[in-house]
Design a protein around this motif. Structure first.
Motif, PDB file in Angstrom:
ATOM      1  N   MET A  99      11.635  61.182   5.847  1.00  0.00           N
ATOM      2  CA  MET A  99      11.519  60.036   5.907  1.00  0.00           C
ATOM      3  C   MET A  99      11.970  59.782   8.043  1.00  0.00           C
ATOM      4  SD  MET A  99      14.112  56.976   4.768  1.00  0.00           S
ATOM      5  CE  MET A  99      15.949  58.529   5.521  1.00  0.00           C
ATOM      6  N   LEU A 100      13.161  61.477   8.129  1.00  0.00           N
ATOM      7  CA  LEU A 100      13.559  60.644   8.993  1.00  0.00           C
ATOM      8  C   LEU A 100      12.310  62.089  10.530  1.00  0.00           C
ATOM      9  CD1 LEU A 100      16.769  62.751   8.464  1.00  0.00           C
ATOM     10  CD2 LEU A 100      17.218  60.635   9.405  1.00  0.00           C
ATOM     11  N   SER A 101      11.324  62.493   9.761  1.00  0.00           N
ATOM     12  CA  SER A 101      10.874  62.801  10.410  1.00  0.00           C
ATOM     13  C   SER A 101       9.893  61.719  11.135  1.00  0.00           C
ATOM     14  CB  SER A 101       9.869  64.178  10.481  1.00  0.00           C
ATOM     15  OG  SER A 101       8.998  63.620   9.267  1.00  0.00           O
ATOM     16  N   ASN A 102       9.705  60.425  10.594  1.00  0.00           N
ATOM     17  CA  ASN A 102       8.469  59.708  10.278  1.00  0.00           C
ATOM     18  C   ASN A 102       9.419  58.430  11.385  1.00  0.00           C
ATOM     19  OD1 ASN A 102       6.946  60.470   8.992  1.00  0.00           O
ATOM     20  ND2 ASN A 102       7.253  59.722   6.832  1.00  0.00           N
ATOM     21  N   LEU A 103      10.093  58.313  11.336  1.00  0.00           N
ATOM     22  CA  LEU A 103      11.460  57.041  12.416  1.00  0.00           C
ATOM     23  C   LEU A 103      11.131  57.768  13.521  1.00  0.00           C
ATOM     24  CD1 LEU A 103      14.569  57.120  10.316  1.00  0.00           C
ATOM     25  CD2 LEU A 103      12.409  55.563  10.740  1.00  0.00           C
ATOM     26  N   ILE A 104      10.837  59.154  14.003  1.00  0.00           N
ATOM     27  CA  ILE A 104      10.234  59.671  15.272  1.00  0.00           C
ATOM     28  C   ILE A 104       9.401  60.155  15.863  1.00  0.00           C
ATOM     29  CG2 ILE A 104      13.277  60.007  15.842  1.00  0.00           C
ATOM     30  CD1 ILE A 104      12.467  62.970  15.146  1.00  0.00           C
ATOM     31  N   CYS A 105       8.210  59.474  14.788  1.00  0.00           N
ATOM     32  CA  CYS A 105       7.093  60.926  15.370  1.00  0.00           C
ATOM     33  C   CYS A 105       5.793  59.735  15.292  1.00  0.00           C
ATOM     34  CB  CYS A 105       7.091  62.430  14.482  1.00  0.00           C
ATOM     35  SG  CYS A 105       7.684  63.204  14.239  1.00  0.00           S
ATOM     36  N   ASP A 106       5.608  59.763  16.081  1.00  0.00           N
ATOM     37  CA  ASP A 106       4.315  58.667  15.986  1.00  0.00           C
ATOM     38  C   ASP A 106       2.730  58.641  14.444  1.00  0.00           C
ATOM     39  OD1 ASP A 106       4.831  58.397  18.481  1.00  0.00           O
ATOM     40  OD2 ASP A 106       3.852  58.863  19.714  1.00  0.00           O
ATOM     41  N   LYS A 107       2.481  60.260  13.735  1.00  0.00           N
ATOM     42  CA  LYS A 107       2.239  60.728  12.802  1.00  0.00           C
ATOM     43  C   LYS A 107       2.830  60.794  11.936  1.00  0.00           C
ATOM     44  CE  LYS A 107      -1.822  63.868  11.602  1.00  0.00           C
ATOM     45  NZ  LYS A 107      -2.591  65.680  11.666  1.00  0.00           N
ATOM     46  N   ASN A 108       2.515  59.811  10.885  1.00  0.00           N
ATOM     47  CA  ASN A 108       3.381  59.563   9.639  1.00  0.00           C
ATOM     48  C   ASN A 108       2.753  59.371   8.596  1.00  0.00           C
ATOM     49  OD1 ASN A 108       5.360  58.800  11.562  1.00  0.00           O
ATOM     50  ND2 ASN A 108       5.079  56.204  11.520  1.00  0.00           N
ATOM     51  N   THR A 109       1.388  60.591   9.117  1.00  0.00           N
ATOM     52  CA  THR A 109       0.424  60.779   7.112  1.00  0.00           C
ATOM     53  C   THR A 109       1.568  61.874   6.811  1.00  0.00           C
ATOM     54  OG1 THR A 109      -0.599  62.542   9.120  1.00  0.00           O
ATOM     55  CG2 THR A 109      -1.418  60.188   8.509  1.00  0.00           C
ATOM     56  N   ILE A 110       0.980  62.234   5.601  1.00  0.00           N
ATOM     57  CA  ILE A 110       0.786  63.051   4.455  1.00  0.00           C
ATOM     58  C   ILE A 110      -0.332  63.153   3.582  1.00  0.00           C
ATOM     59  CG2 ILE A 110       1.832  61.234   3.158  1.00  0.00           C
ATOM     60  CD1 ILE A 110       4.013  62.964   1.872  1.00  0.00           C
ATOM     61  N   SER A 111      -0.217  64.682   3.674  1.00  0.00           N
ATOM     62  CA  SER A 111      -1.485  65.268   2.784  1.00  0.00           C
ATOM     63  C   SER A 111      -1.490  64.527   1.661  1.00  0.00           C
ATOM     64  CB  SER A 111      -1.984  66.670   3.103  1.00  0.00           C
ATOM     65  OG  SER A 111      -0.836  67.352   2.473  1.00  0.00           O
ATOM     66  N   PHE A 112      -2.639  64.490   1.051  1.00  0.00           N
ATOM     67  CA  PHE A 112      -2.642  63.938  -0.540  1.00  0.00           C
ATOM     68  C   PHE A 112      -1.798  65.155  -1.719  1.00  0.00           C
ATOM     69  CE2 PHE A 112      -4.807  64.315  -4.896  1.00  0.00           C
ATOM     70  CZ  PHE A 112      -4.704  62.427  -5.428  1.00  0.00           C
ATOM     71  N   SER A 113      -1.913  66.314  -1.563  1.00  0.00           N
ATOM     72  CA  SER A 113      -1.383  67.366  -1.685  1.00  0.00           C
ATOM     73  C   SER A 113       0.592  67.647  -2.056  1.00  0.00           C
ATOM     74  CB  SER A 113      -1.523  68.952  -1.446  1.00  0.00           C
ATOM     75  OG  SER A 113      -1.968  68.927  -0.243  1.00  0.00           O
ATOM     76  N   LYS A 114       0.603  67.159  -0.568  1.00  0.00           N
ATOM     77  CA  LYS A 114       1.832  67.115  -0.179  1.00  0.00           C
ATOM     78  C   LYS A 114       2.762  65.651  -1.080  1.00  0.00           C
ATOM     79  CE  LYS A 114       2.084  70.116   4.444  1.00  0.00           C
ATOM     80  NZ  LYS A 114       2.151  69.544   5.639  1.00  0.00           N
TER      81      LYS A 114
END
Length: 313
Positions: A81-96
């Motif tokens: 959640m923290l990384s998504n607040l400061i990064c442009d790429k907010n994707t997460i792989s299916f496995s993760k």
């Protein structure tokens, strides 16, 4: 996109807490501070309990494990959640995403069961004090803990496998982590089995511990009211007040989140509720227990004094 029933999704897009860019910086600072306080508070609780022989009792043994579960629970979701607040790429792989779902359910289930075990521990200590050492011996405590973790992780595995079999029409998750409700809303396939399991098996796992807590405290209150001394009643109740506060905070959010018809879900409200039990509650728990517990406060004070003395030396 390949054909598998309908759709194969290789990664999801986490839309996060907010789409307003001006709020992301302040939210990042706020939640980072709360997460660090969570790690510091629960880590200190574990360290103090393990390092203080006076606290090597069943009550503090389970409290130590609750602190570990709280830290782990938050660590599954908050860093992403923290990384998504400061990064442009907010994707997460299916496995993760599936892995995050599994561990978030597992640690939530562990917390439910641990809270009921702690209530039963208080019941035995107050209602059957002469048999407390015999009933809550080391072997029993370890066996109960092992059984609770096994049940929680098997419960999480069931829900994860049921989600894994689904096909998804959309890859945009209206949440800051991979939770059951938003994932089910993205599915192209029938989710009736998933919803049935949530309202049966998951309800049983959450509500059975809750009933144990209610029964334990009904017996505790009855016993406390029979104590003639006002000081004795106050002392007996003070050992339970912290646990009751944590139970209300945790179960209030869990019941609101999961035990509603699917038609009444509001993902915006669920995001706020998720913040409570993923970020706020794990951060507050060690402070609730330490502020209302004389033994923990004394142990923390000694630990701080030793730390100050060693740094000066």
């Amino acid at each position: 996109m390949e054909q598998r029933n309908q759709t194969v999704v290789l990664e999801f897009l986490l839309l996060g807490l907010t789409e307003h860019a001006e709020l992301k910086g302040p939210l990042f600072i706020l939640f980072l501070a709360m997460y660090l306080m969570n790690l510091l508070g629960n880590g200190s609780m574990i360290s103090v309990i393990c390092g203080t022989s006076k606290l090597h009792t069943p009550m503090y043994f389970f409290l130590c494990n609750l602190s570990f579960v709280d830290m782990s629970f938050s660590s599954v979701t908050v860093p992403k959640m923290l990384s998504n607040l400061i990064c442009d790429k907010n994707t997460i792989s299916f496995s993760k995403c599936i892995t995050q779902l599994y561990f978030s359910i597992a640690f939530a289930g562990s917390e439910c069961i641990l809270l009921s075990i702690m209530a039963y521990d208080r019941y035995v200590a107050i209602c059957n004090p002469l048999h407390y050492v015999t009933i809550m011996n080391k072997h029993v405590c370890l066996s109960i803990l092992a059984a609770s973790l096994t049940i929680s992780f098997l419960h999480a595995l069931l829900h994860t496998l049921l989600v894994y079999r689904l096909s998804f029409c959309n890859s945009k998750i209206q949440h800051f982590f991979c939770d059951l409700a938003p994932l089910l809303q993205l599915s192209c396939t029938d989710t009736s089995i998933n919803e049935l399991v949530i309202f049966t098996e998951a309800s049983l796992l959450a509500m059975l511990p809750f009933l144990i807590i209610l029964t334990s405290y009904a017996c505790i209150i009855t016993t406390i009211l029979k104590i003639k001394s006002t000081g004795g009643r106050r002392k007996a109740f003070s050992t339970c007040s912290s646990h009751l506060t944590v139970v209300v905070l945790f179960y209030g959010t869990v019941i609101f989140m999961y035990f509603r018809p699917s038609s009444s879900y509001s993902l915006e409200k669920d995001k706020i509720t998720s913040v409570v039990y993923n970020v706020l509650s794990p951060m507050l728990n060690p402070f609730i227990y330490s502020l209302r517990n004389r033994d923990v406060k004394m142990a923390l004070r000694r630990a701080l004094q030793r730390q100050v003395s060693s740094s000066r030396g």
